[in-house]
Design a protein around this motif. Structure first.
Motif, PDB file in Angstrom:
ATOM      1  N   LEU A  21      13.090  47.045  56.685  1.00 38.00           N
ATOM      2  CA  LEU A  21      11.678  47.291  56.957  1.00 38.00           C
ATOM      3  C   LEU A  21      11.362  47.127  58.441  1.00 38.00           C
ATOM      4  O   LEU A  21      11.724  46.127  59.052  1.00 38.00           O
ATOM      5  CB  LEU A  21      10.808  46.325  56.139  1.00 38.00           C
ATOM      6  CG  LEU A  21       9.293  46.536  56.282  1.00 38.00           C
ATOM      7  CD1 LEU A  21       8.869  47.861  55.672  1.00 38.00           C
ATOM      8  CD2 LEU A  21       8.526  45.385  55.638  1.00 38.00           C
ATOM      9  N   GLN A  22      10.672  48.118  59.000  1.00 40.28           N
ATOM     10  CA  GLN A  22      10.270  48.104  60.397  1.00 40.28           C
ATOM     11  C   GLN A  22       8.749  48.028  60.498  1.00 40.28           C
ATOM     12  O   GLN A  22       8.038  48.473  59.589  1.00 40.28           O
ATOM     13  CB  GLN A  22      10.763  49.370  61.099  1.00 40.28           C
ATOM     14  CG  GLN A  22      12.273  49.533  61.106  1.00 40.28           C
ATOM     15  CD  GLN A  22      12.973  48.424  61.864  1.00 40.28           C
ATOM     16  OE1 GLN A  22      12.579  48.088  62.979  1.00 40.28           O
ATOM     17  NE2 GLN A  22      14.003  47.845  61.258  1.00 40.28           N
ATOM     18  N   GLN A  73       5.886  50.493  58.795  1.00 40.06           N
ATOM     19  CA  GLN A  73       6.357  51.182  57.594  1.00 40.06           C
ATOM     20  C   GLN A  73       5.631  50.669  56.344  1.00 40.06           C
ATOM     21  O   GLN A  73       4.999  49.618  56.356  1.00 40.06           O
ATOM     22  CB  GLN A  73       7.871  51.023  57.445  1.00 40.06           C
ATOM     23  CG  GLN A  73       8.663  51.748  58.508  1.00 40.06           C
ATOM     24  CD  GLN A  73      10.152  51.735  58.245  1.00 40.06           C
ATOM     25  OE1 GLN A  73      10.688  50.834  57.580  1.00 40.06           O
ATOM     26  NE2 GLN A  73      10.852  52.734  58.770  1.00 40.06           N
ATOM     27  N   SER A  74       5.764  51.436  55.270  1.00 41.66           N
ATOM     28  CA  SER A  74       5.120  51.094  54.002  1.00 41.66           C
ATOM     29  C   SER A  74       6.162  50.600  53.013  1.00 41.66           C
ATOM     30  O   SER A  74       7.312  51.042  53.018  1.00 41.66           O
ATOM     31  CB  SER A  74       4.392  52.315  53.436  1.00 41.66           C
ATOM     32  OG  SER A  74       5.279  53.426  53.354  1.00 41.66           O
ATOM     33  N   ALA A 118       4.444  45.409  58.063  1.00 44.93           N
ATOM     34  CA  ALA A 118       4.252  46.564  57.182  1.00 44.93           C
ATOM     35  C   ALA A 118       2.819  47.084  57.299  1.00 44.93           C
ATOM     36  O   ALA A 118       1.865  46.307  57.327  1.00 44.93           O
ATOM     37  CB  ALA A 118       4.555  46.185  55.732  1.00 44.93           C
ATOM     38  N   THR A 137      -0.203  57.186  50.638  1.00 46.42           N
ATOM     39  CA  THR A 137       0.756  57.478  51.719  1.00 46.42           C
ATOM     40  C   THR A 137       0.683  58.948  52.138  1.00 46.42           C
ATOM     41  O   THR A 137       1.674  59.498  52.633  1.00 46.42           O
ATOM     42  CB  THR A 137       2.189  57.125  51.273  1.00 46.42           C
ATOM     43  OG1 THR A 137       2.495  57.831  50.052  1.00 46.42           O
ATOM     44  CG2 THR A 137       2.351  55.634  51.048  1.00 46.42           C
ATOM     45  N   ASP A 157       8.118  54.014  52.440  1.00 48.00           N
ATOM     46  CA  ASP A 157       9.406  53.946  53.129  1.00 48.00           C
ATOM     47  C   ASP A 157      10.424  53.125  52.345  1.00 48.00           C
ATOM     48  O   ASP A 157      11.631  53.399  52.413  1.00 48.00           O
ATOM     49  CB  ASP A 157       9.224  53.312  54.515  1.00 48.00           C
ATOM     50  CG  ASP A 157       8.398  54.191  55.436  1.00 48.00           C
ATOM     51  OD1 ASP A 157       8.921  55.209  55.911  1.00 48.00           O
ATOM     52  OD2 ASP A 157       7.221  53.848  55.666  1.00 48.00           O
ATOM     53  N   ARG A 181       9.532  58.087  49.950  1.00 53.09           N
ATOM     54  CA  ARG A 181       9.555  59.220  50.875  1.00 53.09           C
ATOM     55  C   ARG A 181      10.966  59.744  51.102  1.00 53.09           C
ATOM     56  O   ARG A 181      11.957  59.042  50.819  1.00 53.09           O
ATOM     57  CB  ARG A 181       8.926  58.836  52.217  1.00 53.09           C
ATOM     58  CG  ARG A 181       9.759  57.897  53.054  1.00 53.09           C
ATOM     59  CD  ARG A 181       9.073  57.528  54.370  1.00 53.09           C
ATOM     60  NE  ARG A 181       8.845  58.722  55.196  1.00 53.09           N
ATOM     61  CZ  ARG A 181       7.649  59.106  55.669  1.00 53.09           C
ATOM     62  NH1 ARG A 181       6.567  58.389  55.397  1.00 53.09           N
ATOM     63  NH2 ARG A 181       7.549  60.185  56.416  1.00 53.09           N
ATOM     64  N   GLY A 207      13.882  57.613  52.413  1.00 59.93           N
ATOM     65  CA  GLY A 207      13.447  56.241  52.214  1.00 59.93           C
ATOM     66  C   GLY A 207      14.534  55.404  51.560  1.00 59.93           C
ATOM     67  O   GLY A 207      15.663  55.866  51.347  1.00 59.93           O
TER      68      GLY A 207
END
Length: 322
Positions: free
Chosen positions: A133-134, A137-138, A161, A201, A207, A226, A229
């Motif tokens: 996770l960055q 992102q979701s 997030a 989204t 993501d 996505r 993802g």
């Protein structure tokens, strides 16, 4: 010493010899234990990894004090307040590898500390290390109302997030997910949840999905993720087998990652604990990452604690004290 042991007539509190630490082990005087879903199966004789069956001391999460050190144990001393995970937690004394423990923050009591080790290690590894996770992102957490699920949402928010989606099939618990970081709470037993996630989204999907349910939601997860993802398969509360849309998986080029502690070496587990300490420990000490305690039981009432867990009406952790 007293311990909660699975025997030929089921699980019961009984007397067993106190263990002695060897090698890198630490002997822990246990003050509190946290219950986890995997414990339920083991109280019925199921095997979890290499543990389980007749004669097994149950439990996998605890908080207490260092009582004795093995000859190669490092990093702690007798009397230190610690918390950790490992087999045979439901006992007056348990053994732990010196790399599979955290120091209990001074602003936490043992009951609070006992709620954290499994959730922190499991979900930092799933959300950050494997989920990648960055910031911005979701992410969706399937099974978000469990203790580890609540922690996953908090870690996702901490790591930046932009959207956190949490699922729960229980209306009351679903209504409380926003207290723990959810921007959107969905009912994964309602097939319409996928459309809710896509709407949130802009039709793209999230993501990352951290999935503790699997089973019938597996292909729905593909539709809610996505293109390019990631899905991290942490648990299978909804079933270990189900239909899987391989074409959708390929079309969306989704990275589908499986994780479990059951097949990890002690070296791998030590690394996971190290990553938690390096990356998010400040948030643990400041109480930014914490879990609610649903109910506390005395050790002699541990059977009632499991009845409460099996009723599946709790939110947060069930704790047993010694």
């Amino acid at each position: 010493m007293k311990a909660y042991v699975y025997g030929t007539s089921g699980a019961a509190v009984t007397d067993i010899p106190k263990p002695a630490p060897k090698g890198t082990q630490v002997l822990v005087k246990v003050h509190a234990c946290g219950l986890n879903r995997a414990d339920i199966g083991m109280t019925k004789g199921h095997v979890h990894g290499s543990a389980g069956g007749v004669g097994t001391v149950l439990g996998m999460e605890w908080a207490g004090e260092v009582a004795e050190l093995g000859p190669e144990a490092k990093g702690v001393k007798v009397g230190d307040r610690i918390m950790g995970s490992g087999a045979a937690a439901f006992a007056e004394y348990t053994l732990a590898d010196h790399g599979r423990i955290f120091r209990a923050p001074s602003n936490m009591n043992f009951d609070e500390a006992a709620t954290l080790p499994v959730a922190l290690a499991t979900m930092h590894n799933a959300v950050v290390t494997n989920g990648g996770l960055q910031p911005g992102q979701s992410v969706m957490i399937q099974g978000a109302s469990s203790g580890v699920g609540l922690m996953a949402m908090q870690i996702a928010k901490l790591k930046g997030a932009s959207l956190v989606v949490g699922s729960s099939t229980d209306a009351y618990r679903r209504g409380r997910l926003k207290e723990f970081g959810a921007d959107l709470a969905v009912d994964s037993s309602d097939p319409g949840w996928v459309d809710q996630v896509l709407k949130a989204t802009n039709g793209q999907g999230v993501d990352l999905i951290v999935d503790q349910v699997s089973g019938k939601v597996a292909s729905q997860n593909l539709a809610a993720t996505r293109i390019k993802g990631r899905i991290v398969n942490v648990g299978r509360l909804g079933g270990a087998r189900a239909e899987f849309n391989f074409d959708l998986h390929a079309a969306r080029r989704i990275h589908y990652i499986g994780v479990t502690f059951r097949t990890r070496t002690i070296e791998e587990i030590r690394e996971i604990f190290d990553e938690v300490r390096k990356d998010i420990w400040g948030a643990v000490e400041s109480r930014k990452l914490q879990l609610p305690i649903d109910k506390v039981y005395k050790f002699d009432d541990i059977g009632k604690a499991f009845e409460h867990m099996e009723a599946n009406k709790h939110l947060g952790k069930i704790v047993v004290t010694l």
